[in-house]
Design an enzyme around this catalytic site. Structure first.
Site, short mmCIF file in Angstrom:
data_model
loop_
_atom_site.label_atom_id
_atom_site.label_comp_id
_atom_site.label_asym_id
_atom_site.label_seq_id
_atom_site.Cartn_x
_atom_site.Cartn_y
_atom_site.Cartn_z
N ARG A 1 32.09 107.42 57.81
CA ARG A 1 31.01 106.41 57.97
C ARG A 1 30.21 106.59 59.26
O ARG A 1 30.59 107.41 60.09
CB ARG A 1 31.59 105.00 57.90
CG ARG A 1 32.56 104.75 59.03
CD ARG A 1 33.13 103.35 58.98
NE ARG A 1 34.29 103.28 59.85
CZ ARG A 1 34.86 102.14 60.21
NH1 ARG A 1 34.39 100.99 59.76
NH2 ARG A 1 35.89 102.15 61.02
N GLY A 2 29.17 105.84 59.38
CA GLY A 2 28.24 106.05 60.50
C GLY A 2 27.13 106.94 59.97
O GLY A 2 27.40 107.98 59.37
N ALA A 3 25.87 106.52 60.21
CA ALA A 3 24.74 107.21 59.61
C ALA A 3 24.77 108.72 59.87
O ALA A 3 24.57 109.54 58.96
CB ALA A 3 23.43 106.61 60.12
N ARG B 1 26.63 106.43 48.26
CA ARG B 1 26.20 105.25 49.02
C ARG B 1 24.70 105.06 48.81
O ARG B 1 23.89 105.50 49.63
CB ARG B 1 26.45 105.46 50.53
CG ARG B 1 27.92 105.46 50.95
CD ARG B 1 28.50 104.05 51.06
NE ARG B 1 27.86 103.25 52.09
CZ ARG B 1 28.23 103.24 53.37
NH1 ARG B 1 29.24 103.97 53.78
NH2 ARG B 1 27.60 102.49 54.22
N CYS C 1 23.96 94.66 70.45
CA CYS C 1 24.91 95.37 69.60
C CYS C 1 25.40 96.65 70.30
O CYS C 1 25.47 96.68 71.54
CB CYS C 1 24.28 95.67 68.23
SG CYS C 1 25.52 96.07 66.96
N ASP D 1 19.14 100.68 62.31
CA ASP D 1 19.90 101.11 61.13
C ASP D 1 18.99 101.82 60.15
O ASP D 1 19.42 102.75 59.47
CB ASP D 1 20.58 99.91 60.47
CG ASP D 1 21.89 99.61 61.17
OD1 ASP D 1 21.86 98.87 62.18
OD2 ASP D 1 22.93 100.17 60.76
N ASN E 1 17.72 96.39 61.99
CA ASN E 1 18.82 96.61 62.93
C ASN E 1 19.68 95.35 62.94
O ASN E 1 19.35 94.33 62.34
CB ASN E 1 18.26 96.91 64.34
CG ASN E 1 19.30 97.51 65.26
OD1 ASN E 1 20.12 98.33 64.84
ND2 ASN E 1 19.32 97.08 66.50
N LYS E 2 20.78 95.44 63.66
CA LYS E 2 21.77 94.37 63.75
C LYS E 2 21.11 92.99 63.86
O LYS E 2 20.17 92.80 64.63
CB LYS E 2 22.62 94.63 65.01
CG LYS E 2 23.69 93.60 65.31
CD LYS E 2 24.76 93.48 64.25
CE LYS E 2 25.32 94.84 63.87
NZ LYS E 2 26.11 94.82 62.62
N LYS F 1 17.04 108.11 60.24
CA LYS F 1 17.05 106.66 60.00
C LYS F 1 15.77 106.19 59.29
O LYS F 1 15.68 105.05 58.86
CB LYS F 1 17.16 105.90 61.34
CG LYS F 1 18.39 106.21 62.18
CD LYS F 1 19.63 105.58 61.62
CE LYS F 1 20.84 105.78 62.52
NZ LYS F 1 20.76 105.13 63.82
#
Lengths: 314, 314, 314, 314, 314, 314
Positions: E17-19, E60, E124, E193, E203-204, E229
């Site tokens: 995981r993680g872009a 995903r 974040c 994100d 984003n967050k 992104k």
């Protein structure tokens, strides 16, 4: 009467000038005239005092402090000449004293808005604004000032000299650099030439640009102003006239006259809307600009209805 | 090489100055060096030209037009010295010609935004901005100009002299009066010293105040600028350095040194954000400030990836 | 040639009208002329086609879609007449097809911005905007529409009739009620008559008021527009002329002529700035208004440099 | 009592209408009833007058001017019937006179805000706003007016007819063109149907759009309104109900009923927030909207505490 | 194929995981599959690679980096299997390398926007944002950081730990204190994100509040984000879906279930509009958010027309 | 005196806390002391009462409600001890009663601003704000509430429990999600810890972010606050001190102390400017924030001139 006419002439010729000085001179003239009155009829006394007041008001029809001072003094009551005279003198003295004291009080009130470590921007050369800054410094707060030069008459040079005298660290900038430095400014403090009933502030040309740039970067702006700067006539809808001053203040006349298609525009003041002002610090408290009406009616004691009746008649 | 070193020295010493003049001088120097090269090996030619380019760039590391001019000329190709030289000379000539022609083209493009009867505000003394105004006047539009004096160096005096020469009615105002007159202004036209990759405009101190006041009253502002004003290095995140100039421009040094607590801050430029700009008029069209990136990559021909690689390595 | 002249006349007389219909008619005319050409010399072919193109452009000099269509078709290449003709016909057919298909594609793209439960406001009667709304409805989203009546010509009545036909719940309001209802609106969808190089949208008078009220309440506004609405000439600085239409649309002429001091102003369009627009949905994607330049150069294929050279010469 | 019931019925049936006319009729009814009272007991007098007042208030529960008029008259004092009656009659006469005079006074006050050469925009058909404009014209100021047609009832047609009668140059525009013309407007003048305690102005639908567009371009907006338009009940938190009027004002019912999915929304008023208003010109002065509270308590004489106690009880 | 399926499973199960990590794993999987391919027919190779790509994308569907990585690798060309394989491997390696290097490059670019003495706010826990801050610190700039705790998952605790490790002075604040401290902040740096075609940043949750407060006080905000992104599908009008996460992150489930009328809403992200963003720092340069389109088409290499055709068909 | 000292101690030690409870305890203490006074000299009585008042004020110098309560009670008059005592007791009882009743009255006033179907956002746990919401619910309006958790002390958990008890549908969100949900909010209702003379509201940290986000999306915000929350000392220019609370509220001390470069900042309140507030609902009416001055002088009865004289002397 000689005394009154002399003072009137000095106001007219601008030998006596500055909003506070004019106001106190007028109060003094009224007081002096009342003291000299040697009749016994209250009616006569009233008539003479009214005439004196009219003479004084007429010397500088656009000065805001003049009618305010006169209204304060002329609010005397009394059934006999003695009673009336005593009350008038008391009122004149009280006005003179409170007017002299106003700048100090404004300093005491406004300086509470300055925090330790603040960078303050100011414009032109307002004694009320400087009183706020000086008091904060006296209270031991570590402050820095950014002062504009305030073209065309460069009153900023007076300001930096006064601040230097007080030992306050100051930077001089050109008027165009206001927005550049605004991001580093914590609070803006300016004076006022006149304040309208709906809270607009008439002050040295450029003030509204400081206010706009302060608003853009969420920096508070406070106006330091004696109550006699509030204009009762604006309650009648009147707008404060913006005077255009001599073009020579801006440019050499010889050069100018050599250019056929060029002229100079030199307005002395501009208008800052209430929405750009956090608070107006007067000697009777720190108020919202929007309630200037209350200063005019409750503190300065103008009876709007009377003014209106007179106005409509005229 | 003499020629190159001579020109380099003149740029360094500011004998040659002005964004356009510097740029054309550098192109001229490269061309002249290429003409003088008497070898036959293309590799050798390339090395010498690169060295020359480096010398020229180093003369004024912060000038935006210099690397743009050099990049334009150094984009030559060719397998032999003759081919390369021919292409280089063609590119140098083309750059010089289009650079000289740019101001006129900007006038042709920008003036279409001026309508008959418009009042135009301008700041400082930009030839590109004046070209826009002059062209509108030549096209028979009845226009008025309001020009700021632009303290501290009063370039506004040059502007009014030029406008007077053209027979355009002009008012000179102090910089503090910008917001006062903005309500009467139909369009603001200013120049640029540099434009960043995200469309911010670096120009004479005070420009961002005009832009803010224009934005506040829904008045469009256009920037007139040659493409060599666009800064490729800002694509790498770099910010344009705002130079602070001599305090003597603002205040007499004797007076100043007598005041221990007073200093002068004299930034030469400020930054206007793209959201306050309607359009940037360049010689290659009227564009949104937000697409400055395209000017840098497509028109000026910078390869961002190359710049980055070099940058990261360095 | 007869065919071309006939079509040209119909465009001039407005028998053929509507941005899309005009554009396709012009493409058709060029195609037809190419098919009729019976020479063998490519030079001759090129000259004739250019003349035809000029005739067509001249029919409605201010229509934005006309030069866009012609540019698309005239981009043909070919060394022989056959090659050129084949390419021209292919380009004309492709333009006609994609132009016809554009509204549907815009619907497919724009409708993704509509969420289930949304209240949508629209203005005037734009087929592209209605395509967005209709597609969202077809996709099963539960939506409501608020449509303005769009004085003076009440195109809102066409809009509500079309929406009623589709079974979409719609409220009709007067144009003055836009801000009143805006708080309940989730998204605004409008069309465009023309889009400038810096992303301003020219559309039916009143559009910029919707945009302003939407912006004030943080409501997104999307513009639905075919790419042939983008105006290449605005890259040259040109502003889109706002036509004033017949006063009879607004008021009975008899009544009006009876009032000496009264006139009617009836502008057909207004200008919405890019900062009030979230996204422009075209048939080639949903883009920022600020990158309209890319549509004009990359999608419509205008060579700015050519346009400029021609412009400056002329 | 007959007289009172008759007047009450005429108010209810809207035979008597218009905020000022209703208010004066109610004052007249109270006065007439006091004159007819032939008892001698003050208690009895008070009871009868209170009952009369209640009857009158009940005729149009949402009219703002009605309770204001009644409160003014019912503020009488007196220990005997004669004293009370005399005071009541004096108050009724004074209210009627000042109410009749209010529009003229508002003109005298508001017109000072109009400068020579101004272009004024107005909306709908407000006698107070027209009084301001007419007075400026009488004072010899050269003015132009832009008047909206004010759909759905086109009260703008009344406005242009009145302005034409006065010889004032006027342009009629559709409501959608407000923002288009705003850049050329120097000041906006509108009336009010009601004003809340926190300075919001309820006026003809569309007013808040004018205000928003004026605010966007830094154009001042003044509201011309008699003091009896200020709503005391809003001090209790109450919001002014926005009435929706007959859909037939907007669209032909036959057409409408043929469209199953279409309805018409026709709100008569909208709400303009105080931050978009420069000043409210009343017959007692030009005030900030934020101090409407003072008009309600000091000028109209409402005792908030009484209202609250009654409210909480009820 | 085993390798591909294994990686696909790990992405699906969020073991990977993680872009950035996801993107590189997908590139690795494609490379590995190409290496294992032992046929000789290019058609067969292409089919197999396409199938593999589809499998990977499906793991995903909402991850933005996944299709970007795959598009990069799948852009290979070659007439033979060997040619194609070689190109594919080269592209995969290049993507992996540049992706790994991106954070460092972003630091090098973004840190130039940080000045000596700056106070930086962040939200974040973004590695790209921290790279910017860390690089400024490494460059010897004296900086302070204000970090939000970032409820509900308190990623701010990771951030302060990392900053502490680097020796950077940091203050932790609750998310509600953002506006309180904003006046002291010189620049805001956040990650992303996903970024849409028109420059909105997803984003967050809370990021858009920082951006709003920064905008209110004229504080610049920069977004640090790798090019993978940028979301190509938003060009088709698609909006980025805002996921709502488990309510347990916010509140104890037992307590919650005891309250019948209470629910928890827990959106993971919010949307910051481009007008609140100064610049987006990517590994390929510092760009305006409005030109995100160019990143998607020119850097990521998406062919919008293809996407559209596929989309419309589907 | 014992009683007074006991109460004073309880206030100091925070055994008695909450603005309303403190205020009523102080009134009670004064009343009790007056009842116990057994002298007959009014001068003596006055001195003792003044001393008692001073003791009470000194217990919590920054509490706003304390001096307000004391001023209310100490405004008694009387020429004899009996007269004075009777008046003082009446005033104390009246203050206690109206203070207890204030929350209910605020509910009655504020709830009129809630419309059927509204979604209401609230922050922290204000009884006055909840009274508004609860009353709207009791009046049968169908409402939904969005409540923030209000880190660091999570007073939102109290709020949702109270709303759940009342049967009002409520969503809990993290503080960072305020802007995300604001588009769906019809009205924001918050309480106040203190209100300044120019209408700024000091309330739980985060309130100003709600206000900013509400303002951005044209959502009205109302403040529910008892009149004893208005701070008279701010009339003297004083700013309300923002207390920073224990860092442990935000983070575990062990973790924190392990990070040398990290500290926690934990301000308890922030300041919302009047321009973001629609109306303040007090128990004496719904007022503009700008007229807070009137609450302090007319309702709370502070004599600014006295305060000033005392202040300047001190």
């Amino acid at each position: 009467m000689e005394n009154v006419l002399e003072i009137a002439e000095k106001i007219r010729s601008m030998e006596i000038r500055g909003a506070g000085t004019i106001a106190r001179a007028a109060a003094e003239a009224l007081k002096s005239h009342a003291q000299q009155f040697d009749g016994t009829k209250i009616k006569e006394f009233n008539i003479q005092m009214s005439q004196t007041a009219e003479i004084l008001v007429a010397t500088r029809p656009t000065a805001v402090s003049l009618p305010n001072a006169i209204r304060m003094v002329m609010g005397y009551t009394g059934k006999t000449v003695d009673e009336a005279r005593t009350d008038l003198i008391r009122r004149a003295d009280s006005f003179i004293k409170s007017s002299k004291d106003a700048t100090r009080r404004i300093g005491a009130i406004g300086s509470k808005r300055i925090r330790d470590g603040d960078t303050i921007m100011t414009h032109c050369n307002s004694q009320a604004a400087l009183s706020v800054i000086a008091q904060a410094h006296k209270d031991g707060k570590d402050i820095n000032v950014i002062a504009t030069e305030s073209r065309p008459r460069l009153q900023g040079h007076l300001t930096i000299a006064q601040l230097n005298e007080l030992g306050i660290n100051t930077s001089l900038i050109v008027d165009s650099a206001v927005r550049y430095f605004m991001k580093d400014v914590d609070i803006v403090v300016v004076g006022a030439d006149a304040i309208t009933a709906n809270g607009s502030v008439i002050n040295k040309i450029g003030t509204s640009q400081l206010a706009l740039a302060a608003h853009e970067s969420r920096t508070n702006l406070i106006v330091a102003a004696e109550t006699y700067k509030f204009s009762p006539r604006t309650l009648l809808g009147e707008m404060v006239e913006i005077e255009e001053r001599d073009v020579l203040e801006v440019m050499d006349s010889e050069k100018l006259s050599a250019m056929l298609h060029v002229s100079v525009r030199n307005p002395a003041f501009d208008v800052t809307p209430p929405s750009y002002i956090d608070v107006i610090c007067t000697e009777v408290g720190a108020i919202s600009p929007e309630i200037s009406y209350i200063i005019i009616s409750d503190i300065l004691g103008w009876d709007l209805q009377d003014m209106l009746d007179e106005e409509i008649k005229a």
